[in-house]
Design a protein around this motif. Structure first.
Motif, PDB file in Angstrom:
ATOM      1  N   PRO A   1     -23.533   3.297  10.417  1.00 50.48           N
ATOM      2  CA  PRO A   1     -24.935   2.844  10.465  1.00 50.48           C
ATOM      3  C   PRO A   1     -25.640   2.910   9.102  1.00 50.48           C
ATOM      4  O   PRO A   1     -26.573   2.128   8.865  1.00 50.48           O
ATOM      5  N   LEU A   2     -25.197   3.805   8.231  1.00 51.27           N
ATOM      6  CA  LEU A   2     -25.871   3.933   6.943  1.00 51.27           C
ATOM      7  C   LEU A   2     -25.673   2.694   6.055  1.00 51.27           C
ATOM      8  O   LEU A   2     -26.631   2.243   5.416  1.00 51.27           O
ATOM      9  N   PRO A   3     -24.474   2.098   5.955  1.00 49.41           N
ATOM     10  CA  PRO A   3     -24.362   0.832   5.205  1.00 49.41           C
ATOM     11  C   PRO A   3     -25.238  -0.287   5.760  1.00 49.41           C
ATOM     12  O   PRO A   3     -25.749  -1.113   4.994  1.00 49.41           O
ATOM     13  N   TYR A   4     -25.431  -0.330   7.088  1.00 49.81           N
ATOM     14  CA  TYR A   4     -26.336  -1.331   7.641  1.00 49.81           C
ATOM     15  C   TYR A   4     -27.771  -1.068   7.201  1.00 49.81           C
ATOM     16  O   TYR A   4     -28.533  -2.009   6.927  1.00 49.81           O
ATOM     17  N   PHE A   5     -28.169   0.202   7.124  1.00 51.88           N
ATOM     18  CA  PHE A   5     -29.511   0.522   6.646  1.00 51.88           C
ATOM     19  C   PHE A   5     -29.660   0.156   5.171  1.00 51.88           C
ATOM     20  O   PHE A   5     -30.694  -0.392   4.764  1.00 51.88           O
ATOM     21  N   TYR A   6     -28.627   0.449   4.375  1.00 53.53           N
ATOM     22  CA  TYR A   6     -28.662   0.037   2.965  1.00 53.53           C
ATOM     23  C   TYR A   6     -28.774  -1.485   2.842  1.00 53.53           C
ATOM     24  O   TYR A   6     -29.515  -1.991   1.981  1.00 53.53           O
ATOM     25  N   ASN A   7     -28.056  -2.208   3.682  1.00 58.69           N
ATOM     26  CA  ASN A   7     -28.122  -3.669   3.623  1.00 58.69           C
ATOM     27  C   ASN A   7     -29.496  -4.173   4.046  1.00 58.69           C
ATOM     28  O   ASN A   7     -29.992  -5.173   3.501  1.00 58.69           O
ATOM     29  N   CYS A   8     -30.135  -3.497   5.007  1.00 59.87           N
ATOM     30  CA  CYS A   8     -31.510  -3.863   5.373  1.00 59.87           C
ATOM     31  C   CYS A   8     -32.455  -3.667   4.191  1.00 59.87           C
ATOM     32  O   CYS A   8     -33.372  -4.474   3.983  1.00 59.87           O
ATOM     33  N   LEU A   9     -32.245  -2.597   3.425  1.00 56.08           N
ATOM     34  CA  LEU A   9     -33.078  -2.387   2.234  1.00 56.08           C
ATOM     35  C   LEU A   9     -32.868  -3.505   1.220  1.00 56.08           C
ATOM     36  O   LEU A   9     -33.828  -3.986   0.598  1.00 56.08           O
ATOM     37  N   ASN A  10     -31.617  -3.941   1.037  1.00 54.75           N
ATOM     38  CA  ASN A  10     -31.343  -5.049   0.112  1.00 54.75           C
ATOM     39  C   ASN A  10     -32.006  -6.338   0.583  1.00 54.75           C
ATOM     40  O   ASN A  10     -32.648  -7.053  -0.201  1.00 54.75           O
ATOM     41  N   LEU A  11     -31.853  -6.665   1.862  1.00 59.66           N
ATOM     42  CA  LEU A  11     -32.449  -7.895   2.394  1.00 59.66           C
ATOM     43  C   LEU A  11     -33.972  -7.825   2.382  1.00 59.66           C
ATOM     44  O   LEU A  11     -34.647  -8.827   2.100  1.00 59.66           O
ATOM     45  N   ALA A  12     -34.541  -6.637   2.666  1.00 60.14           N
ATOM     46  CA  ALA A  12     -35.991  -6.496   2.646  1.00 60.14           C
ATOM     47  C   ALA A  12     -36.546  -6.709   1.243  1.00 60.14           C
ATOM     48  O   ALA A  12     -37.619  -7.304   1.073  1.00 60.14           O
ATOM     49  N   ALA A  13     -35.832  -6.224   0.229  1.00 61.16           N
ATOM     50  CA  ALA A  13     -36.297  -6.429  -1.146  1.00 61.16           C
ATOM     51  C   ALA A  13     -36.251  -7.898  -1.538  1.00 61.16           C
ATOM     52  O   ALA A  13     -37.155  -8.400  -2.229  1.00 61.16           O
ATOM     53  N   ILE A  14     -35.206  -8.621  -1.105  1.00 64.05           N
ATOM     54  CA  ILE A  14     -35.128 -10.055  -1.411  1.00 64.05           C
ATOM     55  C   ILE A  14     -36.255 -10.811  -0.724  1.00 64.05           C
ATOM     56  O   ILE A  14     -36.936 -11.653  -1.333  1.00 64.05           O
ATOM     57  N   ASN A  15     -36.472 -10.536   0.552  1.00 65.57           N
ATOM     58  CA  ASN A  15     -37.554 -11.204   1.280  1.00 65.57           C
ATOM     59  C   ASN A  15     -38.918 -10.838   0.710  1.00 65.57           C
ATOM     60  O   ASN A  15     -39.827 -11.678   0.661  1.00 65.57           O
ATOM     61  N   ALA A  16     -39.087  -9.577   0.295  1.00 66.78           N
ATOM     62  CA  ALA A  16     -40.364  -9.165  -0.285  1.00 66.78           C
ATOM     63  C   ALA A  16     -40.648  -9.922  -1.576  1.00 66.78           C
ATOM     64  O   ALA A  16     -41.793 -10.323  -1.832  1.00 66.78           O
ATOM     65  N   GLN A  17     -39.620 -10.136  -2.383  1.00 72.97           N
ATOM     66  CA  GLN A  17     -39.833 -10.903  -3.609  1.00 72.97           C
ATOM     67  C   GLN A  17     -40.175 -12.355  -3.299  1.00 72.97           C
ATOM     68  O   GLN A  17     -40.989 -12.971  -3.995  1.00 72.97           O
ATOM     69  N   VAL A  18     -39.576 -12.920  -2.256  1.00 72.97           N
ATOM     70  CA  VAL A  18     -39.863 -14.312  -1.899  1.00 72.97           C
ATOM     71  C   VAL A  18     -41.333 -14.471  -1.517  1.00 72.97           C
ATOM     72  O   VAL A  18     -42.022 -15.380  -2.006  1.00 72.97           O
ATOM     73  N   VAL A  19     -41.844 -13.602  -0.646  1.00 72.45           N
ATOM     74  CA  VAL A  19     -43.240 -13.733  -0.225  1.00 72.45           C
ATOM     75  C   VAL A  19     -44.193 -13.346  -1.366  1.00 72.45           C
ATOM     76  O   VAL A  19     -45.300 -13.900  -1.463  1.00 72.45           O
TER      77      VAL A  19
END
Length: 595
Positions: free
Chosen positions: A465-483
């Motif tokens: 589950p921890l790699p999935y949480f790390y991947n959520c952090l990566n995707l959240a940062a990309i989406n945050a930069q887009v908006v």
């Protein structure tokens, strides 16, 4: 009304003439075939081709006879290359693909996009990088992680025979600081570097990490981090392998969908999360960079690489083999955009005629490559040595278009589309427009995966589950930069390191409240105090009222070791800290302030 004869009738009348002297019959035949003067009839072929133009001379030349004989001889050959303008093609499953363009009409409803791309909801009100991230990692997600982390930490203390009250509870400010440290580890590309090396006081260490946490506290929080209720996990895992991370993933997915509207083109593809620990749905792909990984299906916007929806792959459920997985994945991912007119681009693992027809009924078009073993592909569309390089074959069937393009000898690329309905070939490259559109829209998921690997927050772990949480952090940062860039398009527009600057600002904004709070701790280690000073965080001096109220109380000297327990009522006139007789001047200035 003009008389019409078939080519076979013409030949029969010519051959039946025996040269008799019946002048009336001879003149009748000549008059019937004198097409140039009378125009009284036209010769049509057995295929009834409306584009057929009869020969003005009304005669069959020797060249035509030789061509006809050659075609008849070639009919026995198995590999016949059809003419694209006159042939129809039948696939293995019985679909008939027409070579001619369908009748032109107005734009189809499934090709009209009804959404306006851009941020929406809470994402339209952001002001800072931290505000953009909070759209995806909101308070509900943080509180869920904090609650389950503290719960597991106390259970662990009890299992080891320790007092559970010795665990210092993690609060929201500290959890955000942990996430900020992870982002900075990704910015410095230190995901594979030892934490002890990063927290050291030598040349390899970085002061920002030592100023934020002690190494033991950071490792402790990460090791105790949990995302669900451990007491009910076994019951939920009976029907869901993804139960330890399901609730947090659904909340993150919902935030991604409600804070952005995708544009007219999206792409569906897979992302691989590297992981070598134990997991029932871990994949082994020897040809991939990450050979051991967990699969995640993503749907991303083509223009901005915004991750709009995702679906984890957890393997088969029970003993039944999973069939139709590719169609079910696409249908689940496109549920939020039904009846929107958006086009979906997929690769050859997803694309099929059945899926395309189902999506057209829901006003969604599909464009994708097809594997050569798909039964919808006619035999003529496969690779053939007789097909010239650069040639294209088109077929149309039930609001779907298929093209087979030969990029090099003995190789054919087949694409299926419900967005195109014409034979369109680019004049510059000579390629079909379907292939050019596919090349423009196929890459967003791969681009997202590249961004995740460039500044990844992932650390080595044995818990999946921890790699999935790390991947959520990566995707959240990309989406945050887009908006954030959509709200402030001129922000760092000229910088080639826009993403790095964004992540660094984001990490510092997450750390700042925690470091300001930590700088006020009275008995902080000197190495941490020095690191805080280097990062610009100083302990605030007490006010005059605090000095007057606290002057009558005895305090421990802040310079002497705590083991001596020397207390005094004297205060330094510069910083207000207590200082004993051995460390004060006549003017009551401590040794630190005197320098």
């Amino acid at each position: 009304m003009a008389k019409q004869f078939t080519a076979e009738q013409v030949c029969d009348q010519i051959l039946s003439y025996d040269g008799s002297d019946d002048e009336a019959v001879r003149e009748q035949i000549i008059d019937d075939f004198d097409d140039e003067e009378n125009k009284s009839f036209s010769i049509i072929s057995d295929n009834s081709d409306p584009e057929y133009e009869p020969d003005n001379t009304g005669e069959i030349s020797s060249e035509d006879d030789s061509d006809y004989d050659g075609e008849a001889a070639n009919q026995s050959e198995p590999a016949q290359v059809p003419t694209d303008e006159t042939e129809n093609y039948t696939s293995k499953n019985g679909l008939v693909w027409l070579s001619a363009d369908p009748p032109s009409s107005r734009t189809r409803g499934c090709n009209i996009c009804h959404t306006k791309a851009g941020p929406c909801g809470k994402a339209k009100l952001i002001l800072t990088e931290n505000d953009a991230l909070s759209c995806f990692l909101d308070d509900d997600i943080l509180h869920k992680v904090i609650q389950n982390t503290n719960q597991y930490a106390r259970m662990y203390m009890v299992s080891k025979g320790r007092d559970p009250n010795t665990w210092k509870r993690v609060d929201e400010t500290e959890m955000k600081a942990v996430i900020g440290v992870l982002y900075l580890l990704g910015v410095y590309r230190s995901q594979h570097e030892s934490l002890r090396s990063l927290w050291s006081s030598g040349h390899s260490g970085r002061p920002i990490f030592k100023a934020a946490f002690s190494i033991n506290r950071f490792e402790q929080i990460v090791s105790f981090m949990r995302f669900d209720d451990r007491n009910t996990r076994q019951v939920r895992k009976i029907n869901d392998k993804f139960a330890p991370f399901r609730s947090l993933w659904n909340a993150f997915n919902e935030n991604c969908r409600k804070n952005y509207n995708v544009g007219p083109y999206v792409t569906i593809d897979e992302q691989l999360i590297p992981f070598r620990g134990r997991c029932s749905f871990r994949q082994y792909m020897p040809k991939k960079p990450d050979k051991y990984s967990m699969k995640l299906f993503l749907m991303c916007d083509v223009a901005t690489a915004y991750t709009f929806n995702g679906l984890p792959y957890t393997g088969r459920e029970g003993d039944q083999r999973c069939t139709g997985l590719e169609e079910s994945v696409v249908k689940k991912l496109v549920e939020p955009i039904l009846n929107s007119g958006v086009n979906v681009t997929t690769d050859n693992w997803f694309t099929s005629a059945k899926l395309t027809a189902d999506l057209v009924c829901k006003h969604i078009t599909l464009l994708g490559t097809m594997h050569k073993n798909k039964p919808e592909i006619p035999p003529e569309f496969h690779a053939c040595k007789r097909r010239p390089v650069g040639s294209s074959l088109f077929g149309f069937c039930q609001k779907q278009a298929m093209v087979s393009y030969v990029p090099k000898r003995n190789k054919a690329v087949v694409l299926l589309s419900s967005m195109h309905d014409k034979k369109e070939i680019d004049e510059v490259s000579g390629k079909p427009v379907m292939i050019l559109d596919y090349n423009k829209t196929k890459g967003p998921v791969g681009h997202v995966d590249q961004l995740c690997h460039t500044y990844s927050v992932q650390r080595r772990t044995k818990r999946w589950p921890l790699p999935y949480f790390y991947n959520c952090l990566n995707l959240a940062a990309i989406n945050a930069q887009v908006v954030f860039v959509a709200k402030f398009p001129d922000w760092e527009a000229a910088s080639p390191h826009r993403r790095r600057i964004f992540l660094e600002n984001l990490g510092l904004q997450l750390l700042r409240p925690w470091m300001q709070e930590r700088a006020q701790v009275p008995r902080l280690p000197r190495a941490s105090q020095s690191a805080l000073k280097r990062c610009g965080f100083m302990k605030q001096n007490p006010t005059e009222e605090e000095q007057q109220t606290g002057a009558r109380k005895r305090r421990r000297c802040h310079i002497c070791p705590s083991s001596l327990d020397r207390k005094t009522v004297d205060r330094c006139c510069e910083c207000g800290h207590p200082c004993c007789n051995d460390h004060k001047r006549v003017t009551f200035i401590c040794d630190y302030c005197s320098h």
